[in-house]
Design a protein around this motif. Structure first.
Motif, PDB file in Angstrom:
ATOM      1  N   ALA A 113     -22.560 100.175  33.394  1.00  0.00           N
ATOM      2  CA  ALA A 113     -21.220 100.220  32.789  1.00  0.00           C
ATOM      3  C   ALA A 113     -20.358  99.111  33.371  1.00  0.00           C
ATOM      4  O   ALA A 113     -19.191  99.317  33.690  1.00  0.00           O
ATOM      5  N   THR A 114     -20.950  97.929  33.528  1.00  0.00           N
ATOM      6  CA  THR A 114     -20.223  96.808  34.140  1.00  0.00           C
ATOM      7  C   THR A 114     -19.822  95.756  33.110  1.00  0.00           C
ATOM      8  O   THR A 114     -19.485  94.637  33.481  1.00  0.00           O
ATOM      9  N   CYS A 115     -19.846  96.114  31.833  1.00  0.00           N
ATOM     10  CA  CYS A 115     -19.488  95.138  30.797  1.00  0.00           C
ATOM     11  C   CYS A 115     -18.032  94.704  30.926  1.00  0.00           C
ATOM     12  O   CYS A 115     -17.679  93.573  30.585  1.00  0.00           O
ATOM     13  N   PHE A 171     -22.917  90.283  42.985  1.00  0.00           N
ATOM     14  CA  PHE A 171     -21.455  90.205  42.920  1.00  0.00           C
ATOM     15  C   PHE A 171     -20.850  91.598  42.781  1.00  0.00           C
ATOM     16  O   PHE A 171     -19.883  91.944  43.469  1.00  0.00           O
ATOM     17  N   ILE A 172     -21.411  92.417  41.893  1.00  0.00           N
ATOM     18  CA  ILE A 172     -20.905  93.776  41.677  1.00  0.00           C
ATOM     19  C   ILE A 172     -21.031  94.597  42.958  1.00  0.00           C
ATOM     20  O   ILE A 172     -20.134  95.377  43.309  1.00  0.00           O
ATOM     21  N   LYS A 173     -22.130  94.411  43.677  1.00  0.00           N
ATOM     22  CA  LYS A 173     -22.338  95.140  44.930  1.00  0.00           C
ATOM     23  C   LYS A 173     -21.320  94.721  45.984  1.00  0.00           C
ATOM     24  O   LYS A 173     -20.813  95.556  46.742  1.00  0.00           O
ATOM     25  N   THR A 174     -20.999  93.428  46.035  1.00  0.00           N
ATOM     26  CA  THR A 174     -20.021  92.938  47.011  1.00  0.00           C
ATOM     27  C   THR A 174     -18.640  93.540  46.756  1.00  0.00           C
ATOM     28  O   THR A 174     -17.905  93.862  47.696  1.00  0.00           O
ATOM     29  N   LEU A 175     -18.295  93.706  45.489  1.00  0.00           N
ATOM     30  CA  LEU A 175     -17.007  94.320  45.146  1.00  0.00           C
ATOM     31  C   LEU A 175     -17.030  95.842  45.291  1.00  0.00           C
ATOM     32  O   LEU A 175     -15.992  96.489  45.132  1.00  0.00           O
ATOM     33  N   GLU A 176     -18.225  96.395  45.546  1.00  0.00           N
ATOM     34  CA  GLU A 176     -18.406  97.844  45.706  1.00  0.00           C
ATOM     35  C   GLU A 176     -17.966  98.598  44.451  1.00  0.00           C
ATOM     36  O   GLU A 176     -17.312  99.647  44.519  1.00  0.00           O
ATOM     37  N   LEU A 177     -18.335  98.054  43.292  1.00  0.00           N
ATOM     38  CA  LEU A 177     -18.033  98.720  42.032  1.00  0.00           C
ATOM     39  C   LEU A 177     -19.126  99.731  41.705  1.00  0.00           C
ATOM     40  O   LEU A 177     -20.299  99.502  41.999  1.00  0.00           O
ATOM     41  N   ASP A 178     -18.740 100.836  41.103  1.00  0.00           N
ATOM     42  CA  ASP A 178     -19.689 101.863  40.691  1.00  0.00           C
ATOM     43  C   ASP A 178     -20.282 101.465  39.339  1.00  0.00           C
ATOM     44  O   ASP A 178     -19.565 101.397  38.336  1.00  0.00           O
ATOM     45  N   PHE A 188      -9.022  95.682  35.927  1.00  0.00           N
ATOM     46  CA  PHE A 188      -9.939  94.931  36.785  1.00  0.00           C
ATOM     47  C   PHE A 188      -9.437  93.504  36.998  1.00  0.00           C
ATOM     48  O   PHE A 188      -9.455  92.988  38.118  1.00  0.00           O
ATOM     49  N   LEU A 189      -8.988  92.849  35.932  1.00  0.00           N
ATOM     50  CA  LEU A 189      -8.490  91.479  36.052  1.00  0.00           C
ATOM     51  C   LEU A 189      -7.280  91.417  36.976  1.00  0.00           C
ATOM     52  O   LEU A 189      -7.179  90.520  37.828  1.00  0.00           O
ATOM     53  N   THR A 190      -6.363  92.370  36.833  1.00  0.00           N
ATOM     54  CA  THR A 190      -5.158  92.382  37.668  1.00  0.00           C
ATOM     55  C   THR A 190      -5.514  92.510  39.149  1.00  0.00           C
ATOM     56  O   THR A 190      -5.017  91.758  39.998  1.00  0.00           O
TER      57      THR A 190
END
Length: 311
Positions: A113-115, A171-178, A188-190
């Motif tokens: 769900a990272t679209c 990259f997603i892992k570095t941001l710790e996103l689920d 997300f952009l903000t």
């Protein structure tokens, strides 16, 4: 003479010390403890290894005939033996796809769900000034800020990799996103621009240090004007920074109409009269938003949702 009953002769008898699952659960509930024997019984580990049957035994963890059938069994092929056939049915492996040239844009993998993040990353990458600013960062800054480091690596792969799509997992892992939770792209952009602005401030490269402010930050002011004396309020001269403009779209047909609505003049009268410092009384007035400066890239947030109060 009655025919002898042979129906149950082929069935494998249960072990003498085996209890029914319900009995095991009752014992666990009464004692509050689980033994290894209870686990073996509940998972039926006590059952012997299957030496060939018509298919997987649903209640036996020791039957693998559906995967790799026994040589003397009825089943001739198992699921694992059909792997190549299944893979061929799925079509070509997309992980080996190549793009025609580096001029052809590359995609980003959707990790579940990272679209929402991928779409923002693609927009930022396609902004040449922003991309060059990230590429100009010093190695020491990249080491100090893992998010900047992974962003630079991701942009480098999008820029020069021969693959048709790039793995965004690091990259997603570095941001710790689920990966399993869908988020709002605007939010997300903000948050991401705020994070970048703080991290980039440590750079000594002028073009990189203020790249977020230079590209995306503008200023507005909220102007209140007295209808009696024609003077603006003191707060009208105060400018506020913005990184996006939030526009209404309900009942509006295009972006131009949404901008007209955003900049429209509001009348302050009746109970909403404005207290004018010059006139020293409550008077009719007008209020509007004035754009004082625009950035090279303006982000428009379309307000697709309307708050509906409970009836």
């Amino acid at each position: 003479m009655s025919r002898p009953n042979t129906r149950n002769k082929s069935k494998r008898p249960r072990a003498d010390d085996c209890e029914s699952p319900s009995a095991v659960f009752k014992k666990i509930h009464s004692t509050g403890a689980i033994t290894k024997g209870d686990i073996k019984q509940l998972y039926m580990v006590w059952k012997p290894v299957c030496h060939g049957c018509h298919g997987n035994s649903k209640d036996s963890p020791n039957c693998f005939c559906g995967l790799i059938p026994a040589a003397n069994g009825v089943r001739k092929s198992g699921l694992w033996q059909r792997t190549n056939e299944i893979i061929r049915a799925l079509g070509p492996n997309p992980s080996t796809d190549l793009r025609d040239s580096t001029e052809t844009p590359a995609g980003l993998t959707n990790l579940g769900a990272t679209c929402y993040a991928n779409s923002i990353l693609q927009c930022l990458y396609m902004n040449t000034s922003f991309r060059l600013g990230i590429f100009s960062l010093e190695p020491d800054i990249l080491k100090m800020h893992p998010v900047l480091d992974q962003l630079a690596r991701l942009f480098a792969q999008l820029h020069s990799s021969k693959m048709a799509f790039i793995d965004s997992a690091p990259f997603i892992k570095t941001l710790e996103l689920d990966n399993g939770v869908q988020q709002d792209s605007h939010e997300f952009l903000t948050l991401f621009l705020s994070l970048l602005e703080g991290s980039l401030s440590h750079s000594k490269v002028p073009g990189a240090r203020t790249i977020v402010q230079h590209l995306f930050r503008g200023s507005v002011s909220h102007v209140t004007r007295c209808s009696s004396c024609g003077r603006d309020s003191e707060a009208s001269s105060k400018m506020e920074d913005f990184y996006e403009l939030e526009l209404n779209i309900k009942g509006l047909n295009n972006l131009e109409q949404s901008l007209d609505d955003y900049l429209s003049t509001e009348a302050l009268d009746g109970e909403n009269q404005y207290f004018c410092e010059s006139c020293q009384k409550r008077v009719d007035a007008t209020r509007c938003i004035k754009l004082r400066s625009l950035p090279p890239v303006v982000n428009f947030q379309l307000k697709r949702y309307v708050f509906l109060p409970k009836v």
